[in-house]
Write a protein that holds these residues in place. Structure first.
Motif, short mmCIF file in Angstrom:
data_model
loop_
_atom_site.label_atom_id
_atom_site.label_comp_id
_atom_site.label_asym_id
_atom_site.label_seq_id
_atom_site.Cartn_x
_atom_site.Cartn_y
_atom_site.Cartn_z
N ARG A 19 0.86 -1.18 0.00
CA ARG A 19 0.00 0.00 0.00
C ARG A 19 0.90 1.23 0.00
O ARG A 19 1.98 1.22 0.59
N HIS A 20 0.43 2.29 -0.65
CA HIS A 20 1.20 3.53 -0.64
C HIS A 20 0.23 4.69 -0.77
O HIS A 20 -0.92 4.51 -1.18
N ALA A 21 0.70 5.87 -0.44
CA ALA A 21 -0.15 7.06 -0.54
C ALA A 21 0.69 8.32 -0.60
O ALA A 21 1.67 8.47 0.14
N PHE A 22 0.30 9.21 -1.51
CA PHE A 22 0.76 10.59 -1.50
C PHE A 22 -0.39 11.40 -0.91
O PHE A 22 -1.48 11.45 -1.49
N PHE A 23 -0.16 12.00 0.24
CA PHE A 23 -1.22 12.72 0.94
C PHE A 23 -1.24 14.20 0.55
O PHE A 23 -0.22 14.80 0.24
N SER A 24 -2.44 14.78 0.59
CA SER A 24 -2.60 16.22 0.42
C SER A 24 -2.94 16.81 1.79
O SER A 24 -2.76 16.16 2.82
N ARG A 25 -3.46 18.04 1.82
CA ARG A 25 -3.88 18.64 3.08
C ARG A 25 -5.24 18.12 3.53
O ARG A 25 -5.64 18.36 4.67
N ASP A 26 -5.95 17.43 2.67
CA ASP A 26 -7.31 17.00 2.97
C ASP A 26 -7.34 15.94 4.07
O ASP A 26 -6.51 15.02 4.08
N ARG A 55 -1.58 9.83 12.89
CA ARG A 55 -2.35 8.62 13.19
C ARG A 55 -3.28 8.30 12.03
O ARG A 55 -3.42 7.13 11.63
N ARG A 56 -3.92 9.32 11.48
CA ARG A 56 -4.84 9.11 10.36
C ARG A 56 -4.10 8.62 9.12
O ARG A 56 -4.59 7.76 8.38
N MET A 57 -2.91 9.16 8.89
CA MET A 57 -2.13 8.69 7.75
C MET A 57 -1.70 7.24 7.94
O MET A 57 -1.77 6.43 7.01
N ALA A 58 -1.24 6.93 9.15
CA ALA A 58 -0.84 5.55 9.44
C ALA A 58 -2.01 4.60 9.24
O ALA A 58 -1.86 3.51 8.65
N GLN A 59 -3.18 5.00 9.71
CA GLN A 59 -4.36 4.14 9.57
C GLN A 59 -4.72 3.94 8.10
O GLN A 59 -5.12 2.85 7.69
N THR A 60 -4.56 4.99 7.31
CA THR A 60 -4.82 4.87 5.88
C THR A 60 -3.88 3.86 5.23
O THR A 60 -4.27 3.13 4.32
N LEU A 61 -2.66 3.79 5.73
CA LEU A 61 -1.69 2.82 5.22
C LEU A 61 -1.86 1.45 5.87
O LEU A 61 -1.17 0.48 5.48
N GLY A 62 -2.74 1.36 6.87
CA GLY A 62 -3.04 0.07 7.49
C GLY A 62 -2.09 -0.35 8.58
O GLY A 62 -1.94 -1.55 8.86
N VAL A 63 -1.43 0.63 9.24
CA VAL A 63 -0.50 0.30 10.33
C VAL A 63 -0.81 1.15 11.55
O VAL A 63 -1.48 2.18 11.47
N ALA A 64 -0.29 0.73 12.69
CA ALA A 64 -0.39 1.52 13.92
C ALA A 64 0.54 2.72 13.80
O ALA A 64 1.56 2.66 13.09
N PRO A 65 0.24 3.83 14.48
CA PRO A 65 1.07 5.04 14.35
C PRO A 65 2.54 4.80 14.63
O PRO A 65 3.41 5.39 13.96
N GLU A 66 2.85 3.95 15.60
CA GLU A 66 4.26 3.72 15.94
C GLU A 66 4.99 2.90 14.87
O GLU A 66 6.22 2.79 14.91
N ARG A 100 12.53 -4.22 4.14
CA ARG A 100 11.89 -5.41 3.60
C ARG A 100 11.00 -6.06 4.67
O ARG A 100 10.62 -7.21 4.55
N THR A 101 10.69 -5.28 5.71
CA THR A 101 9.88 -5.77 6.83
C THR A 101 8.41 -5.50 6.56
O THR A 101 8.00 -4.33 6.51
N PRO A 102 7.59 -6.53 6.41
CA PRO A 102 6.16 -6.31 6.19
C PRO A 102 5.52 -5.61 7.39
O PRO A 102 5.91 -5.83 8.53
N GLY A 103 4.54 -4.76 7.09
CA GLY A 103 3.81 -4.08 8.15
C GLY A 103 4.55 -2.93 8.78
O GLY A 103 4.08 -2.36 9.77
N LEU A 104 5.68 -2.56 8.23
CA LEU A 104 6.45 -1.41 8.71
C LEU A 104 6.40 -0.34 7.64
O LEU A 104 7.07 -0.43 6.61
N ALA A 105 5.55 0.67 7.84
CA ALA A 105 5.40 1.74 6.85
C ALA A 105 6.56 2.72 6.97
O ALA A 105 6.99 3.06 8.07
N ILE A 106 7.05 3.17 5.84
CA ILE A 106 8.14 4.15 5.80
C ILE A 106 7.69 5.34 4.97
O ILE A 106 6.94 5.21 4.02
#
Length: 258
Positions: A19-26, A55-66, A100-106
């Motif tokens: 999963r990936h995302a380019f976020f705007s201000r929305d 937190r909202r961005m992390a959730q959109t990517l499907g991971v916990a904020p940390e 290469r760690t699954p579930g770790l968003a960067i």
């Protein structure tokens, strides 16, 4: 999942398994000059608002904020490998991150500079780079590709997606800036066009990033084509400077292996 509008790369989306995302201000809670989805922990925005936005961005990517990792960016060519979460206050000083760690968003932070997301779907290796003019010139893109190779990726298989950034019609620079580039490589003159003001030129950061990725042997390059300066959906350091505002918000653009 939160209902935050995002932009995605068709080329990255075709890979599957990520999963990936380019976020705007929305979709954010920040107010005033930061109005929207400000993810800049280095801004003077209310830290509680920034934390909620992230937190909202992390959730959109499907991971916990940390598990949504970013860097202390310093406009360098330095790249780190992420294997486990790190505290925000202890984030490494670098401008590229791979895993290469699954579930770790960067992710990387930007407000005019170029955010680039990378993936080798076969090797299941991903990367993100923050490429302003200095990082792009000094090699952060090539260093990110090399770090991905160190984890098993092949540069010919890598897909790189260039996100929203300041584009040539909005990026006026002085002659000394042009000289800095052409002194490195005379061919770089092609990324500058004449400006209306004498002693100035318009710089094609997006084109320069693409050329560096091509020269590095990246197999597929996608580009959103969005200019952050005139587009009010995005934070822009240069627009803030021209308006003499005291600070500005930052976007965080990210990618994660499922």
């Amino acid at each position: 999942m939160t209902d935050i509008p995002t932009m995605t790369s068709p080329a990255l989306s075709r890979l599957g398994g990520l999963r990936h995302a380019f976020f705007s201000r929305d979709g954010g809670v920040s107010q005033g000059i930061y109005a929207g989805l400000n993810g800049g922990v280095g801004s003077d925005d209310d830290p509680a608002h920034v934390a909620e936005n992230r937190r909202r961005m992390a959730q959109t990517l499907g991971v916990a904020p940390e598990r949504f990792l970013t860097l202390y960016q310093v406009h360098s060519p330095d790249v780190v490998v992420a294997e486990a979460p790190w505290p925000t206050a202890e984030r490494p000083k670098a401008d590229g991150i791979v895993t290469r760690t699954p579930g770790l968003a960067i992710g990387v932070t930007a407000a005019d500079c170029g955010p680039i997301l990378f993936a080798d779907g076969e090797a299941r290796v991903i990367g993100a780079a923050h490429a302003g003019w200095k990082g792009a010139l000094t090699g952060v893109l090539e260093a990110t590709v090399a770090a991905m190779e160190g984890l098993g990726a092949a540069r010919g298989r890598i897909v790189a997606a260039i996100g929203p950034l300041i584009r040539q019609p909005s990026y006026e620079v002085g002659d000394e800036f042009v000289t800095r580039f052409t002194a490195t490589n005379s061919d770089y003159a092609r990324f500058f066009s004449p400006a209306e003001r004498d002693g100035h030129a318009m710089f094609d950061l997006g084109g320069f990033i693409r050329a560096r990725l091509e020269r590095a042997g990246v197999g597929t390059i996608d580009d959103t084509g969005i200019d952050t300066y005139p587009d009010e959906r995005f934070y822009s350091y240069r627009r803030t400077t021209h308006r003499q505002e005291p600070d500005y918000g930052r976007h965080v653009h990210g990618i994660v292996l499922e």
